[in-house]
Design a protein around this motif. Structure first.
Motif, PDB file in Angstrom:
ATOM      1  N   LEU A 283       0.827  -1.219   0.000  1.00 44.12           N
ATOM      2  CA  LEU A 283       0.000   0.000   0.000  1.00 44.12           C
ATOM      3  C   LEU A 283       0.856   1.262   0.000  1.00 44.12           C
ATOM      4  O   LEU A 283       0.463   2.278  -0.576  1.00 44.12           O
ATOM      5  CB  LEU A 283      -0.923  -0.004   1.230  1.00 44.12           C
ATOM      6  CG  LEU A 283      -2.052  -1.044   1.241  1.00 44.12           C
ATOM      7  CD1 LEU A 283      -2.931  -0.855   2.466  1.00 44.12           C
ATOM      8  CD2 LEU A 283      -2.900  -0.950  -0.025  1.00 44.12           C
ATOM      9  N   ALA A 284       2.034   1.177   0.612  1.00 43.23           N
ATOM     10  CA  ALA A 284       2.888   2.372   0.688  1.00 43.23           C
ATOM     11  C   ALA A 284       3.381   2.810  -0.680  1.00 43.23           C
ATOM     12  O   ALA A 284       3.759   3.980  -0.866  1.00 43.23           O
ATOM     13  CB  ALA A 284       4.069   2.106   1.617  1.00 43.23           C
ATOM     14  N   ALA A 285       3.398   1.878  -1.649  1.00 43.72           N
ATOM     15  CA  ALA A 285       3.899   2.220  -2.984  1.00 43.72           C
ATOM     16  C   ALA A 285       2.844   2.904  -3.840  1.00 43.72           C
ATOM     17  O   ALA A 285       3.179   3.500  -4.876  1.00 43.72           O
ATOM     18  CB  ALA A 285       4.388   0.950  -3.685  1.00 43.72           C
ATOM     19  N   LEU A 286       1.585   2.837  -3.418  1.00 38.86           N
ATOM     20  CA  LEU A 286       0.517   3.346  -4.271  1.00 38.86           C
ATOM     21  C   LEU A 286       0.409   4.881  -4.301  1.00 38.86           C
ATOM     22  O   LEU A 286       0.310   5.469  -5.391  1.00 38.86           O
ATOM     23  CB  LEU A 286      -0.818   2.725  -3.861  1.00 38.86           C
ATOM     24  CG  LEU A 286      -0.963   1.232  -4.198  1.00 38.86           C
ATOM     25  CD1 LEU A 286      -2.256   0.681  -3.611  1.00 38.86           C
ATOM     26  CD2 LEU A 286      -0.931   1.024  -5.700  1.00 38.86           C
ATOM     27  N   PRO A 287       0.387   5.574  -3.163  1.00 32.20           N
ATOM     28  CA  PRO A 287       0.227   7.044  -3.242  1.00 32.20           C
ATOM     29  C   PRO A 287       1.251   7.737  -4.126  1.00 32.20           C
ATOM     30  O   PRO A 287       0.858   8.612  -4.933  1.00 32.20           O
ATOM     31  CB  PRO A 287       0.340   7.471  -1.769  1.00 32.20           C
ATOM     32  CG  PRO A 287      -0.156   6.287  -1.000  1.00 32.20           C
ATOM     33  CD  PRO A 287       0.352   5.100  -1.768  1.00 32.20           C
ATOM     34  N   PRO A 288       2.566   7.406  -4.063  1.00 37.83           N
ATOM     35  CA  PRO A 288       3.496   8.078  -4.976  1.00 37.83           C
ATOM     36  C   PRO A 288       3.187   7.808  -6.446  1.00 37.83           C
ATOM     37  O   PRO A 288       3.312   8.703  -7.286  1.00 37.83           O
ATOM     38  CB  PRO A 288       4.862   7.491  -4.584  1.00 37.83           C
ATOM     39  CG  PRO A 288       4.687   6.993  -3.192  1.00 37.83           C
ATOM     40  CD  PRO A 288       3.273   6.526  -3.113  1.00 37.83           C
ATOM     41  N   ALA A 289       2.792   6.547  -6.748  1.00 42.37           N
ATOM     42  CA  ALA A 289       2.480   6.206  -8.141  1.00 42.37           C
ATOM     43  C   ALA A 289       1.236   6.944  -8.617  1.00 42.37           C
ATOM     44  O   ALA A 289       1.160   7.403  -9.771  1.00 42.37           O
ATOM     45  CB  ALA A 289       2.291   4.694  -8.274  1.00 42.37           C
ATOM     46  N   PHE A 290       0.253   7.093  -7.743  1.00 43.88           N
ATOM     47  CA  PHE A 290      -0.966   7.824  -8.101  1.00 43.88           C
ATOM     48  C   PHE A 290      -0.665   9.312  -8.254  1.00 43.88           C
ATOM     49  O   PHE A 290      -1.184   9.978  -9.166  1.00 43.88           O
ATOM     50  CB  PHE A 290      -2.055   7.605  -7.045  1.00 43.88           C
ATOM     51  CG  PHE A 290      -2.810   6.313  -7.196  1.00 43.88           C
ATOM     52  CD1 PHE A 290      -2.144   5.094  -7.259  1.00 43.88           C
ATOM     53  CD2 PHE A 290      -4.190   6.309  -7.276  1.00 43.88           C
ATOM     54  CE1 PHE A 290      -2.841   3.894  -7.392  1.00 43.88           C
ATOM     55  CE2 PHE A 290      -4.900   5.116  -7.411  1.00 43.88           C
ATOM     56  CZ  PHE A 290      -4.217   3.906  -7.471  1.00 43.88           C
ATOM     57  N   ALA A 291       0.169   9.824  -7.354  1.00 43.93           N
ATOM     58  CA  ALA A 291       0.502  11.252  -7.414  1.00 43.93           C
ATOM     59  C   ALA A 291       1.211  11.587  -8.714  1.00 43.93           C
ATOM     60  O   ALA A 291       0.978  12.660  -9.306  1.00 43.93           O
ATOM     61  CB  ALA A 291       1.396  11.617  -6.217  1.00 43.93           C
ATOM     62  N   GLU A 292       2.059  10.687  -9.183  1.00 48.43           N
ATOM     63  CA  GLU A 292       2.794  10.917 -10.430  1.00 48.43           C
ATOM     64  C   GLU A 292       1.849  11.096 -11.607  1.00 48.43           C
ATOM     65  O   GLU A 292       2.166  11.785 -12.584  1.00 48.43           O
ATOM     66  CB  GLU A 292       3.740   9.746 -10.666  1.00 48.43           C
ATOM     67  CG  GLU A 292       4.662   9.896 -11.855  1.00 48.43           C
ATOM     68  CD  GLU A 292       5.591   8.704 -12.017  1.00 48.43           C
ATOM     69  OE1 GLU A 292       6.130   8.526 -13.122  1.00 48.43           O
ATOM     70  OE2 GLU A 292       5.773   7.948 -11.047  1.00 48.43           O
ATOM     71  N   ARG A 293       0.677  10.471 -11.519  1.00 49.96           N
ATOM     72  CA  ARG A 293      -0.287  10.533 -12.624  1.00 49.96           C
ATOM     73  C   ARG A 293      -1.450  11.476 -12.311  1.00 49.96           C
ATOM     74  O   ARG A 293      -2.425  11.515 -13.061  1.00 49.96           O
ATOM     75  CB  ARG A 293      -0.803   9.123 -12.925  1.00 49.96           C
ATOM     76  CG  ARG A 293       0.302   8.183 -13.426  1.00 49.96           C
ATOM     77  CD  ARG A 293      -0.097   6.734 -13.265  1.00 49.96           C
ATOM     78  NE  ARG A 293       0.898   5.832 -13.818  1.00 49.96           N
ATOM     79  CZ  ARG A 293       2.009   5.452 -13.163  1.00 49.96           C
ATOM     80  NH1 ARG A 293       2.238   5.913 -11.931  1.00 49.96           N
ATOM     81  NH2 ARG A 293       2.862   4.613 -13.721  1.00 49.96           N
ATOM     82  N   GLY A 294      -1.364  12.174 -11.185  1.00 44.76           N
ATOM     83  CA  GLY A 294      -2.416  13.110 -10.820  1.00 44.76           C
ATOM     84  C   GLY A 294      -3.714  12.437 -10.451  1.00 44.76           C
ATOM     85  O   GLY A 294      -4.803  12.973 -10.716  1.00 44.76           O
TER      86      GLY A 294
END
Length: 344
Positions: A283-294
């Motif tokens: 789960l910790a990897a998801l917010p940065p990946a989502f943020a990168e794509r807005g």
């Protein structure tokens, strides 16, 4: 040396008279022959001075069955000899010779057993390790085109359980346009009618999405989140390896040599995948990946647990709440076309 001592345990000291010849040209000389723990010793009977020491393992009788018994320290070059006619001494030496022979044979047999066990262990290793090693090698070296071939074979088998891939052109065009932005330039996304509770990554950067997500969510954000999660949850090489393990060694070898799989290589694998829990990334990897794509993580999180209780960290770490500018994934027309991808 343990063997001679064991062979002569009933004797405190075994000695007898003998006739010793130092060289073939020397005259015979009366000596006292003594058997020790590891040597046969010839001594001067008057002074008890040792005249010669022979190693018991090398002592050889050169006239078996005849008397007096003649021994030499080296059967290949019997220059030095001793003649003995004392039956007890002869029997003692013979017993030592038998003990030495047994002592030598046991390690030989042991080596044979060890060799056999080693061969069995190697065969077992080849039987159980080599096939998987070859399959892992085939997965590792498979180029993208071969990996895609494997993925399409998996998808074809999965269609037996999840229904035929939805092929409405307008909806697929939307997927082909958005996939490179979300999960990679070479990614291909396909939709099946059956509910998958998310997206699954197949070999060759191929993704399969259940139509349930498109039909039950108010926008494309949840589906986009599941595709990103599927990419992060499983490496493409791992997806390829899992599929090849199902296909077996012969198909892996065929792939390496001919570049193709047998027609039934993936038979049953689609059903196996659907019976397994959907892989989820850290789960910790998801917010940065989502943020990168807005993207907001909340629609994805709510599609997993509408109450939000099980995915609260994802909701709290929503990049949009942290100030990330939201991206508009699709127009209303594109989203409608995507929702209707399975409508005939």
């Amino acid at each position: 040396m343990p063997a001679p001592v064991t062979a002569l345990t009933e004797f405190q000291r075994l000695e007898a008279q003998g006739s010793w010849r130092e060289t073939p040209e020397s005259r015979l000389r009366e000596v006292i022959v003594s058997v020790g723990a590891a040597t046969l010793t010839m001594m001067d009977p008057k002074s008890d001075r040792p005249l010669s020491h022979w190693s018991l393992p090398a002592v050889t009788r050169i006239n078996p069955g005849q008397l007096p018994a003649i021994y030499t320290p080296n059967g290949q070059a019997p220059d030095e000899t001793v003649e003995i006619d004392d039956p007890l001494m002869i029997e003692g030496i013979e017993r030592v010779q038998r003990a030495i022979a047994i002592h030598r044979a046991v390690p030989g047999r042991l080596r044979g057993v060890v060799t056999v066990l080693g061969a069995v262990a190697m065969l077992a290793a080849l039987t159980f390790w080599l096939p998987d090693a070859l399959i892992r090698h085939a997965a590792r070296i498979a180029p993208p085109a071969q990996a895609r071939t494997i993925g399409l074979a998996v998808l074809a088998d999965l269609e037996h359980s999840a229904g035929a891939v939805c092929r409405r052109r307008s909806g697929q065009q939307v997927l082909d346009w958005i996939a490179p932005q979300l999960i990679g330039d070479q990614a291909l996304v396909q939709v099946v009618p059956a509910p998958l509770n998310g997206a699954r990554r197949l070999p060759g950067d191929l993704y399969v999405l259940g139509n349930d997500l498109l039909a039950t969510t108010p926008g494309p954000e949840a589906s986009a989140g599941h595709l990103i999660a599927a990419r992060l949850a499983v490496e493409d090489k791992q997806a390829t390896l899992d599929a090849l393990r199902h296909a077996g060694l012969m198909n892996a070898l065929r792939l390496m040599t001919l570049g193709t799989l047998s027609r039934d290589a993936m038979q049953g694998y689609g059903e196996t995948l659907l019976s397994q829990s959907l892989p989820r990334p850290d789960l910790a990897a998801l917010p940065p990946a989502f943020a990168e794509r807005g993207l907001s993580t909340e629609p994805y999180a709510r599609s997993i647990d509408p109450t939000g209780a099980a995915v609260l960290p994802l909701i709290e770490a929503d990049p949009i709440r942290q100030g990330t500018t939201p991206a508009r994934l699709l127009t209303d027309e594109q989203w409608l076309a995507l929702q209707q991808i399975c409508a005939g």
